[in-house]
Write a protein that holds these residues in place. Sequence first.
Motif, PDB file in Angstrom:
ATOM      1  N   ASN A 178      12.482  11.308  39.627  1.00  0.00           N
ATOM      2  CA  ASN A 178      11.304  11.094  40.212  1.00  0.00           C
ATOM      3  C   ASN A 178      10.262  12.341  40.560  1.00  0.00           C
ATOM      4  O   ASN A 178       9.280  12.005  40.952  1.00  0.00           O
ATOM      5  CB  ASN A 178      11.683  10.319  41.363  1.00  0.00           C
ATOM      6  CG  ASN A 178      12.174   9.005  41.138  1.00  0.00           C
ATOM      7  OD1 ASN A 178      11.600   8.402  39.987  1.00  0.00           O
ATOM      8  ND2 ASN A 178      13.224   8.710  41.792  1.00  0.00           N
ATOM      9  N   ASP A 224       8.498  17.400  36.162  1.00  0.00           N
ATOM     10  CA  ASP A 224       7.511  17.549  35.399  1.00  0.00           C
ATOM     11  C   ASP A 224       8.012  17.736  33.989  1.00  0.00           C
ATOM     12  O   ASP A 224       9.158  17.893  33.693  1.00  0.00           O
ATOM     13  CB  ASP A 224       6.709  18.548  35.998  1.00  0.00           C
ATOM     14  CG  ASP A 224       7.321  19.913  36.074  1.00  0.00           C
ATOM     15  OD1 ASP A 224       8.423  20.060  35.438  1.00  0.00           O
ATOM     16  OD2 ASP A 224       6.661  20.970  36.580  1.00  0.00           O
ATOM     17  N   ARG A 279       6.880  12.453  27.180  1.00  0.00           N
ATOM     18  CA  ARG A 279       5.499  11.954  27.261  1.00  0.00           C
ATOM     19  C   ARG A 279       5.761  10.539  27.517  1.00  0.00           C
ATOM     20  O   ARG A 279       5.120   9.792  28.395  1.00  0.00           O
ATOM     21  CB  ARG A 279       4.702  11.983  26.154  1.00  0.00           C
ATOM     22  CG  ARG A 279       3.061  11.574  26.439  1.00  0.00           C
ATOM     23  CD  ARG A 279       2.048  11.857  25.531  1.00  0.00           C
ATOM     24  NE  ARG A 279       0.888  11.171  25.250  1.00  0.00           N
ATOM     25  CZ  ARG A 279      -0.119  11.643  25.971  1.00  0.00           C
ATOM     26  NH1 ARG A 279       0.195  12.656  26.721  1.00  0.00           N
ATOM     27  NH2 ARG A 279      -1.195  10.933  26.140  1.00  0.00           N
ATOM     28  N   LEU A 290       7.084  10.098  31.378  1.00  0.00           N
ATOM     29  CA  LEU A 290       6.009  10.369  32.294  1.00  0.00           C
ATOM     30  C   LEU A 290       5.043   9.209  32.478  1.00  0.00           C
ATOM     31  O   LEU A 290       4.588   8.939  33.481  1.00  0.00           O
ATOM     32  CB  LEU A 290       5.357  11.751  31.948  1.00  0.00           C
ATOM     33  CG  LEU A 290       6.382  12.734  32.084  1.00  0.00           C
ATOM     34  CD1 LEU A 290       5.627  14.162  31.709  1.00  0.00           C
ATOM     35  CD2 LEU A 290       6.665  13.121  33.353  1.00  0.00           C
ATOM     36  N   ALA A 291       4.728   8.795  31.134  1.00  0.00           N
ATOM     37  CA  ALA A 291       4.055   7.337  31.294  1.00  0.00           C
ATOM     38  C   ALA A 291       4.524   6.351  31.931  1.00  0.00           C
ATOM     39  O   ALA A 291       3.659   5.740  32.606  1.00  0.00           O
ATOM     40  CB  ALA A 291       3.307   7.106  29.804  1.00  0.00           C
ATOM     41  N   ARG A 301       6.807   6.365  34.112  1.00  0.00           N
ATOM     42  CA  ARG A 301       6.814   6.686  35.606  1.00  0.00           C
ATOM     43  C   ARG A 301       5.431   6.689  36.152  1.00  0.00           C
ATOM     44  O   ARG A 301       5.283   6.226  37.335  1.00  0.00           O
ATOM     45  CB  ARG A 301       7.514   8.026  35.911  1.00  0.00           C
ATOM     46  CG  ARG A 301       7.958   8.208  37.402  1.00  0.00           C
ATOM     47  CD  ARG A 301       8.423   9.634  37.491  1.00  0.00           C
ATOM     48  NE  ARG A 301       7.565  10.952  37.326  1.00  0.00           N
ATOM     49  CZ  ARG A 301       7.668  12.213  37.356  1.00  0.00           C
ATOM     50  NH1 ARG A 301       9.026  12.488  37.261  1.00  0.00           N
ATOM     51  NH2 ARG A 301       6.875  12.975  37.077  1.00  0.00           N
ATOM     52  N   GLN A 302       4.485   7.097  35.670  1.00  0.00           N
ATOM     53  CA  GLN A 302       3.029   6.940  36.216  1.00  0.00           C
ATOM     54  C   GLN A 302       2.655   5.468  36.205  1.00  0.00           C
ATOM     55  O   GLN A 302       2.205   4.899  37.309  1.00  0.00           O
ATOM     56  CB  GLN A 302       2.192   7.627  35.384  1.00  0.00           C
ATOM     57  CG  GLN A 302       0.678   7.620  35.920  1.00  0.00           C
ATOM     58  CD  GLN A 302      -0.157   8.503  35.072  1.00  0.00           C
ATOM     59  OE1 GLN A 302      -0.071   8.716  33.838  1.00  0.00           O
ATOM     60  NE2 GLN A 302      -1.381   8.763  35.507  1.00  0.00           N
ATOM     61  N   GLN A 303       2.998   4.653  35.409  1.00  0.00           N
ATOM     62  CA  GLN A 303       2.840   3.435  35.626  1.00  0.00           C
ATOM     63  C   GLN A 303       3.532   2.337  36.275  1.00  0.00           C
ATOM     64  O   GLN A 303       2.974   1.466  37.304  1.00  0.00           O
ATOM     65  CB  GLN A 303       2.587   2.597  34.223  1.00  0.00           C
ATOM     66  CG  GLN A 303       2.382   1.313  34.226  1.00  0.00           C
ATOM     67  CD  GLN A 303       2.475   0.655  32.641  1.00  0.00           C
ATOM     68  OE1 GLN A 303       2.889   0.971  31.617  1.00  0.00           O
ATOM     69  NE2 GLN A 303       2.084  -0.472  32.581  1.00  0.00           N
ATOM     70  N   GLY A 344       6.031   3.616  38.900  1.00  0.00           N
ATOM     71  CA  GLY A 344       6.456   4.275  40.047  1.00  0.00           C
ATOM     72  C   GLY A 344       7.732   4.801  39.948  1.00  0.00           C
ATOM     73  O   GLY A 344       8.308   4.853  38.680  1.00  0.00           O
ATOM     74  N   LYS A 345       8.252   5.281  40.980  1.00  0.00           N
ATOM     75  CA  LYS A 345       9.388   6.082  40.785  1.00  0.00           C
ATOM     76  C   LYS A 345      10.793   5.113  40.451  1.00  0.00           C
ATOM     77  O   LYS A 345      10.486   4.053  40.679  1.00  0.00           O
ATOM     78  CB  LYS A 345       9.889   6.750  42.006  1.00  0.00           C
ATOM     79  CG  LYS A 345       9.982   5.796  43.255  1.00  0.00           C
ATOM     80  CD  LYS A 345      10.491   6.561  44.582  1.00  0.00           C
ATOM     81  CE  LYS A 345      10.894   5.774  45.761  1.00  0.00           C
ATOM     82  NZ  LYS A 345      11.097   6.595  46.951  1.00  0.00           N
ATOM     83  N   ARG A 359      -5.094  18.203  30.434  1.00  0.00           N
ATOM     84  CA  ARG A 359      -4.230  16.941  30.784  1.00  0.00           C
ATOM     85  C   ARG A 359      -3.540  16.886  29.510  1.00  0.00           C
ATOM     86  O   ARG A 359      -2.161  16.161  29.845  1.00  0.00           O
ATOM     87  CB  ARG A 359      -5.175  15.936  31.010  1.00  0.00           C
ATOM     88  CG  ARG A 359      -4.576  14.470  31.259  1.00  0.00           C
ATOM     89  CD  ARG A 359      -5.512  13.351  31.369  1.00  0.00           C
ATOM     90  NE  ARG A 359      -4.895  12.302  31.446  1.00  0.00           N
ATOM     91  CZ  ARG A 359      -5.265  11.099  31.978  1.00  0.00           C
ATOM     92  NH1 ARG A 359      -6.732  10.763  31.824  1.00  0.00           N
ATOM     93  NH2 ARG A 359      -4.677   9.784  32.301  1.00  0.00           N
TER      94      ARG A 359
END
Length: 691
Positions: free
Chosen positions: A87, A90, A106, A109-110, A112-114, A116-117, A358
């Motif tokens: 959570n 990086d 990738r 990470l995508a 998790r970003q969408q 949440g944890k 980015r």
Amino acid sequence: MKAATMMLPFAIRHYNSNYDHIALKAATLFLLLLLYKNSCAQQPEPGLNAIAESQLEGYAAHADNIPEDDGHWQQLEGYTRRKIDLNTADATALKSLGLLSPVQIRQFLAYRQQMGKLLSIYELQAVPGWDEQLILSILPYVRAGNGLEPQYTLKDYLKRGDNTLLFRYGRQLETSRGYRHTDSTSAHYLGSPDRLLLRYRYNFPRYISWGVVMEKDAGEAFFRGARGRGFDFYSVHLFVKQYKWIRALALGDFTVNIGQGLLNWQSLAFGKGAAVMQVKREGELLKPYASAGEYNFYRGAGLTLAQGKWEGTAFISSRMLDGSITENSGYHRTPTELVKRHTLEQFTLGGNLTVTGRDWKLGLNMIQHQFSGPVEKGTAPYQLFAFEGKALTGGSVDYEASWKGLHVFGEGAMSGNGKTAWISGLLASLTANVDMVLLYRNYNRAYQSLYADAWGEFYKPVNENGFYTGISLKVNTHLRIDAYADQFRFPWLQYRSSAPGGGRDLLAALTYTPDKQTEIFLRYNYTVKQQDGKNDTSFLSPPVQVEHQSWRLQVKLEAKGGIGIKNRVELSRRGENGQEQRGFLLFQELLYQCTRWPLQLYVRYTIFAAGEAESMYAITSGMLYEYAVSRLSGEGRQYQCRIRWKMKKGLTCWLRYQQTVYERVTSIGNGWDEIDGNSVGYLNCQLQYSF
């Protein structure tokens, strides 16, 4: 249940409100628990699957030696005690596992970003492109934490880590010719056949590490004669990461890993193999060195500073090498080898400047080596363009960029003589179940570098160009097919090839895992290339076409009661000038984990028959951090057994015995390493105390 599984991706895409978002994650987690309640109930002890075993065996065959850099395994062992929080992790932290591709990182990470944890580690099964086999490989090293990034002080750095003391002993039981002596003559080797390794390390993964390594090879003197100070090799390091404005600080021994390995790459890296998608070099630029290898590292200081999207690294090193940089075995067993010891000073200066956006990254790299005396190249025709002189300079540019399911990467380099090397690749996630890779490399015949290890047919990026394509297809949750095709050419002479040539390499592998306890691996490999005929003794013999095929079937089963069984059948065929040689290897092994005591028993029986000019490789379940790869030539059989006993908290002991018996021979080995008889045995012992 199957219908519920198919509805998950649709639901994930269409719920947007915060309340529904939380409800969706809870429902997703509940369904995953129902569907896979048995697949992740217990985290398995870290081990190698069939593809990873194939990669290591291929490395040993490719480099013709057993690797000594166990830094990656030390790092993973550290993660078993200090797991990575998914959570807060990086891309750099995920790369450090060495188990995930850039596309997979990738994808996570995508997700998790969408979404949440992560609420639980089980939720990894909902990440697009992640299958059960991948998840099982990283489970021992990760956790779903509270999502809060810890803020450690210097006091935490010094007290939160783990101390590890390791001692390893090994010995060949038969006496080689170099150890024999008479009343009137002394032995050729100055020391005993004992191999010794002593290592202490304090490690707080991703933050700080320090330690010392002491090592003695077989045949080297120990606390007597020219080695009155004890071990032949000493290594010390201090490494600090993520402390205030310091991204990395290295003092003592460390490694440098730049770009795609054209300029400098000193950590363990693999080439072609059944892991067809793992073609990109991934690793931290500065890493601590705490292994027993005596050549592939720097000794001095390195520093990485970061500010915003900019990151800069500088390093300096001064080392004493043996008299020839082309022959760095690290052995100092005889007066002749001791005379060459530490007679050549190497001074190295280098740096890197990286800017990160980015979805992209660009790096500029430079390195320069200076020697106290001129380095002479070999006299063989294929060494015509090799480095010679007192100074070698090189520079490179490396890059990477991502867009949706595509990831482009590469590096272009130029050595001081103006010759270039270039590699560029594309990783593509075409669908949720299909991944593809394209890779092109072009290495000039006169490109020069000392510590380069780029992807290719050989370990040095020189005199080669080629195009590689690979595909990984997940047929379903249990079946995966991997395949690659590689076409390459050598514009100039090569070792064992007295004319320009080329070849092609094809591989197809099938991995079937019907359940968590069973793995079936089937592999076919076909290689054709040009090389000198073995019966031609002329100075520049005309090359002939050599074909090599191999078939492998491996079955691994974890039964009840702590019993594991693994079997392998491998067949090979080598064709040259109309003549054909066939070989085979068969082994059966049994692993028993006692349920009442912390005792593990392992036995293996192997029979083999390799061709006259061939060797077959088989990795075994050795001791922790050990690359136990057997190189088998001729005909014979091999016996192996190992015991592991966790005596008490923090203290573990390994004892391993191996004997190889060859058919129709009266001696084994050659030169001073020759032994009488048709069998050779090894005894190894290791103790590790963690506190």
